[in-house]
Write a protein that holds these residues in place. Sequence first.
Motif, PDB file in Angstrom:
ATOM      1  N   GLY A 109       3.052  -0.391 -13.363  1.00  0.00           N
ATOM      2  CA  GLY A 109       1.969   0.373 -13.966  1.00  0.00           C
ATOM      3  C   GLY A 109       2.421   1.291 -15.082  1.00  0.00           C
ATOM      4  O   GLY A 109       1.664   1.564 -16.017  1.00  0.00           O
ATOM      5  N   ALA A 110       3.663   1.745 -15.021  1.00  0.00           N
ATOM      6  CA  ALA A 110       4.169   2.683 -16.031  1.00  0.00           C
ATOM      7  C   ALA A 110       4.412   2.013 -17.371  1.00  0.00           C
ATOM      8  O   ALA A 110       4.347   2.663 -18.418  1.00  0.00           O
ATOM      9  CB  ALA A 110       5.462   3.338 -15.543  1.00  0.00           C
TER      10      ALA A 110
ATOM     11  N   TYR B 141      16.599   4.522  -2.979  1.00  0.00           N
ATOM     12  CA  TYR B 141      16.288   3.398  -3.881  1.00  0.00           C
ATOM     13  C   TYR B 141      14.861   3.511  -4.406  1.00  0.00           C
ATOM     14  O   TYR B 141      14.605   3.331  -5.602  1.00  0.00           O
ATOM     15  CB  TYR B 141      16.482   2.068  -3.150  1.00  0.00           C
ATOM     16  CG  TYR B 141      16.000   0.890  -3.956  1.00  0.00           C
ATOM     17  CD1 TYR B 141      16.753   0.407  -5.028  1.00  0.00           C
ATOM     18  CD2 TYR B 141      14.789   0.271  -3.666  1.00  0.00           C
ATOM     19  CE1 TYR B 141      16.301  -0.665  -5.786  1.00  0.00           C
ATOM     20  CE2 TYR B 141      14.336  -0.802  -4.410  1.00  0.00           C
ATOM     21  CZ  TYR B 141      15.101  -1.268  -5.471  1.00  0.00           C
ATOM     22  OH  TYR B 141      14.638  -2.322  -6.217  1.00  0.00           O
ATOM     23  N   PHE B 142      13.926   3.832  -3.508  1.00  0.00           N
ATOM     24  CA  PHE B 142      12.530   3.856  -3.920  1.00  0.00           C
ATOM     25  C   PHE B 142      12.162   5.100  -4.731  1.00  0.00           C
ATOM     26  O   PHE B 142      11.147   5.085  -5.436  1.00  0.00           O
ATOM     27  CB  PHE B 142      11.613   3.684  -2.704  1.00  0.00           C
ATOM     28  CG  PHE B 142      11.567   2.260  -2.220  1.00  0.00           C
ATOM     29  CD1 PHE B 142      10.921   1.289  -2.959  1.00  0.00           C
ATOM     30  CD2 PHE B 142      12.205   1.886  -1.054  1.00  0.00           C
ATOM     31  CE1 PHE B 142      10.883  -0.029  -2.538  1.00  0.00           C
ATOM     32  CE2 PHE B 142      12.185   0.574  -0.621  1.00  0.00           C
ATOM     33  CZ  PHE B 142      11.522  -0.389  -1.365  1.00  0.00           C
ATOM     34  N   VAL B 143      12.960   6.154  -4.660  1.00  0.00           N
ATOM     35  CA  VAL B 143      12.728   7.305  -5.537  1.00  0.00           C
ATOM     36  C   VAL B 143      12.716   6.845  -6.993  1.00  0.00           C
ATOM     37  O   VAL B 143      11.847   7.219  -7.791  1.00  0.00           O
ATOM     38  CB  VAL B 143      13.800   8.394  -5.323  1.00  0.00           C
ATOM     39  CG1 VAL B 143      13.758   9.416  -6.453  1.00  0.00           C
ATOM     40  CG2 VAL B 143      13.592   9.100  -3.989  1.00  0.00           C
TER      41      VAL B 143
ATOM     42  N   LYS C 285       8.375   3.397 -11.703  1.00  0.00           N
ATOM     43  CA  LYS C 285       7.794   2.306 -12.495  1.00  0.00           C
ATOM     44  C   LYS C 285       6.360   1.978 -12.065  1.00  0.00           C
ATOM     45  O   LYS C 285       5.710   1.147 -12.672  1.00  0.00           O
ATOM     46  CB  LYS C 285       8.664   1.058 -12.360  1.00  0.00           C
ATOM     47  CG  LYS C 285      10.108   1.268 -12.826  1.00  0.00           C
ATOM     48  CD  LYS C 285      10.938   0.019 -12.611  1.00  0.00           C
ATOM     49  CE  LYS C 285      12.383   0.245 -13.047  1.00  0.00           C
ATOM     50  NZ  LYS C 285      13.219  -0.965 -12.856  1.00  0.00           N
ATOM     51  N   GLU C 286       5.895   2.616 -10.969  1.00  0.00           N
ATOM     52  CA  GLU C 286       4.549   2.407 -10.428  1.00  0.00           C
ATOM     53  C   GLU C 286       4.298   0.926 -10.122  1.00  0.00           C
ATOM     54  O   GLU C 286       3.350   0.312 -10.619  1.00  0.00           O
ATOM     55  CB  GLU C 286       3.488   2.949 -11.392  1.00  0.00           C
ATOM     56  CG  GLU C 286       3.643   4.426 -11.693  1.00  0.00           C
ATOM     57  CD  GLU C 286       2.634   4.943 -12.706  1.00  0.00           C
ATOM     58  OE1 GLU C 286       1.706   4.193 -13.050  1.00  0.00           O
ATOM     59  OE2 GLU C 286       2.787   6.082 -13.159  1.00  0.00           O
TER      60      GLU C 286
ATOM     61  N   ASP D 266       0.835  -1.209   0.000  1.00  0.00           N
ATOM     62  CA  ASP D 266       0.000   0.000   0.000  1.00  0.00           C
ATOM     63  C   ASP D 266       0.870   1.260   0.000  1.00  0.00           C
ATOM     64  O   ASP D 266       0.514   2.273  -0.617  1.00  0.00           O
ATOM     65  CB  ASP D 266      -0.927   0.017   1.218  1.00  0.00           C
ATOM     66  CG  ASP D 266      -2.050  -1.004   1.111  1.00  0.00           C
ATOM     67  OD1 ASP D 266      -2.277  -1.539   0.002  1.00  0.00           O
ATOM     68  OD2 ASP D 266      -2.688  -1.284   2.148  1.00  0.00           O
ATOM     69  N   ALA D 267       2.008   1.195   0.702  1.00  0.00           N
ATOM     70  CA  ALA D 267       2.932   2.334   0.694  1.00  0.00           C
ATOM     71  C   ALA D 267       3.509   2.544  -0.705  1.00  0.00           C
ATOM     72  O   ALA D 267       3.673   3.683  -1.154  1.00  0.00           O
ATOM     73  CB  ALA D 267       4.049   2.106   1.707  1.00  0.00           C
ATOM     74  N   LEU D 268       3.796   1.444  -1.428  1.00  0.00           N
ATOM     75  CA  LEU D 268       4.254   1.564  -2.816  1.00  0.00           C
ATOM     76  C   LEU D 268       3.212   2.284  -3.669  1.00  0.00           C
ATOM     77  O   LEU D 268       3.559   3.102  -4.529  1.00  0.00           O
ATOM     78  CB  LEU D 268       4.512   0.180  -3.424  1.00  0.00           C
ATOM     79  CG  LEU D 268       5.665  -0.666  -2.886  1.00  0.00           C
ATOM     80  CD1 LEU D 268       5.741  -1.974  -3.663  1.00  0.00           C
ATOM     81  CD2 LEU D 268       6.988   0.066  -2.960  1.00  0.00           C
ATOM     82  N   ALA D 269       1.947   1.995  -3.429  1.00  0.00           N
ATOM     83  CA  ALA D 269       0.864   2.568  -4.238  1.00  0.00           C
ATOM     84  C   ALA D 269       0.763   4.083  -4.088  1.00  0.00           C
ATOM     85  O   ALA D 269       0.240   4.761  -4.979  1.00  0.00           O
ATOM     86  CB  ALA D 269      -0.467   1.920  -3.879  1.00  0.00           C
TER      87      ALA D 269
END
Length: 204
Positions: free
Chosen positions: A153-154, A117-119, A124-125, A79-82
Amino acid sequence: IGDGWCQDAGIYEFTMGATGDKVKARYTYTYVFENNEWKIAHHHSSMMPEAQLETAADPSTAEILEDKQIKSLFYLWNDALATLDPDKVAARYSKEPCLLPTVSDVPRTDYDSIRSYFVDFLKKEPQGTILESYTSAGPNWCMDDGIYSFTMGATGDVVKARYSFVYTKDETDGTWKIAHHHSSQMPEEIVPKAALEAATAAKA
């Protein structure tokens, strides 16, 4: 086992001759066949989490999670990724984390390096789905190992990977955070390509 590669994963123990100490650890070896002999292409080794965490748990506040509760922790991270917010994702990790990510060869061991890293990864969603999950737990720690896939998603790309999460309970606020996260691409998606390239080069 595949064409030109094989994998061995499990638990081993070392006896230290100098001291007599015994250390148990998890391991993963991926071997590839090169120049008519087997070589180690990937080797991951990490100490058993229960050896480190059970001694640190306060008996008065210790909690042992059940299987469904452990698996639900993945979806807090997903959910945090979303949100596409690297700070929200980095906040899912503990104060002393270790992230061994899928698409980087640099271990991330603090908030800033995990956020960094997550930036890039969040561009890439990604959204993850657990395909196989194997859980275990002890006082104030739990572990979830298995296989997950990400849909980007991207681009629409789907990437399958092996994962290992070790979660610990923060006794200051009672929340569960990721203390160790290891993610690596499935070897069969990498090694056959390398073996094919080697075979092609040998014929040239």
